[in-house]
Design a protein around this motif. Sequence first.
Motif, PDB file in Angstrom:
ATOM      1  N   PHE A  11       0.835  -1.191   0.000  1.00  0.00           N
ATOM      2  CA  PHE A  11       0.000   0.000   0.000  1.00  0.00           C
ATOM      3  C   PHE A  11       0.878   1.253   0.000  1.00  0.00           C
ATOM      4  O   PHE A  11       0.556   2.249  -0.654  1.00  0.00           O
ATOM      5  N   PHE A  14       1.885   1.880  -3.477  1.00  0.00           N
ATOM      6  CA  PHE A  14       0.746   2.474  -4.204  1.00  0.00           C
ATOM      7  C   PHE A  14       0.685   3.984  -3.954  1.00  0.00           C
ATOM      8  O   PHE A  14       0.501   4.767  -4.881  1.00  0.00           O
ATOM      9  N   CYS A  33      -7.146   1.630  -5.409  1.00  0.00           N
ATOM     10  CA  CYS A  33      -6.757   0.242  -5.147  1.00  0.00           C
ATOM     11  C   CYS A  33      -7.661  -0.403  -4.105  1.00  0.00           C
ATOM     12  O   CYS A  33      -8.307   0.277  -3.312  1.00  0.00           O
ATOM     13  N   VAL A  35      -7.218  -3.366  -1.114  1.00  0.00           N
ATOM     14  CA  VAL A  35      -6.160  -4.067  -0.391  1.00  0.00           C
ATOM     15  C   VAL A  35      -6.576  -5.511  -0.146  1.00  0.00           C
ATOM     16  O   VAL A  35      -7.760  -5.853  -0.170  1.00  0.00           O
ATOM     17  N   VAL A  43      -1.549  -4.497  -1.806  1.00  0.00           N
ATOM     18  CA  VAL A  43      -2.539  -4.093  -2.797  1.00  0.00           C
ATOM     19  C   VAL A  43      -2.989  -5.329  -3.563  1.00  0.00           C
ATOM     20  O   VAL A  43      -2.174  -6.118  -4.031  1.00  0.00           O
ATOM     21  N   HIS A  76       0.577  -5.218 -11.368  1.00  0.00           N
ATOM     22  CA  HIS A  76       1.097  -4.111 -10.558  1.00  0.00           C
ATOM     23  C   HIS A  76       2.396  -3.528 -11.093  1.00  0.00           C
ATOM     24  O   HIS A  76       3.169  -2.937 -10.341  1.00  0.00           O
TER      25      HIS A  76
END
Length: 162
Positions: A11, A14, A33, A35, A43, A76
Amino acid sequence: ATKRLKRQASFACFKKWQSAYEKEHQSLSWLRCDVDSCDKSIVDLLWCEVCRQHDDSIIRGMKNYSAAWVNGTDNHKTSCIVDHATSSQHKAAMNRFRLKQAKANAVPLATFSPIVHSLCTLDDNSRKHLRKLFEISFVIAKESIAFTKYEALHELECHHGV
């Protein structure tokens, strides 16, 4: 056969992406996003909030349309984020998003045109030079001088340092 683990992002990572891409791709307004349900620091899915809001027949019918950023992607890679931000699908959705914001805030729609954006980003010297060229064009139009003479007049003005 060994199971290949998918790439995961934290996170915190992100949040870094959001701030890193904010200036170039306005990521704070669209990058979202979910989680992981077991580990809140990981994420699970990334999606584009703006494409999700404007996922209608106009954007769906676009060439190279992809529902991955509407439904959520588990890819990602940072290159994937940049690819989406520069895609025609995302640009169309962002234009509709900005127009909607402009209407809601009673901002003149002309301020969101690409020409206005380009003019606002010019440095002072370029702005002065462009103003002089527009003034020359104005005189040509006002005096009904043949537009074919513009190039010769422009060369003359360049010779004079305009």
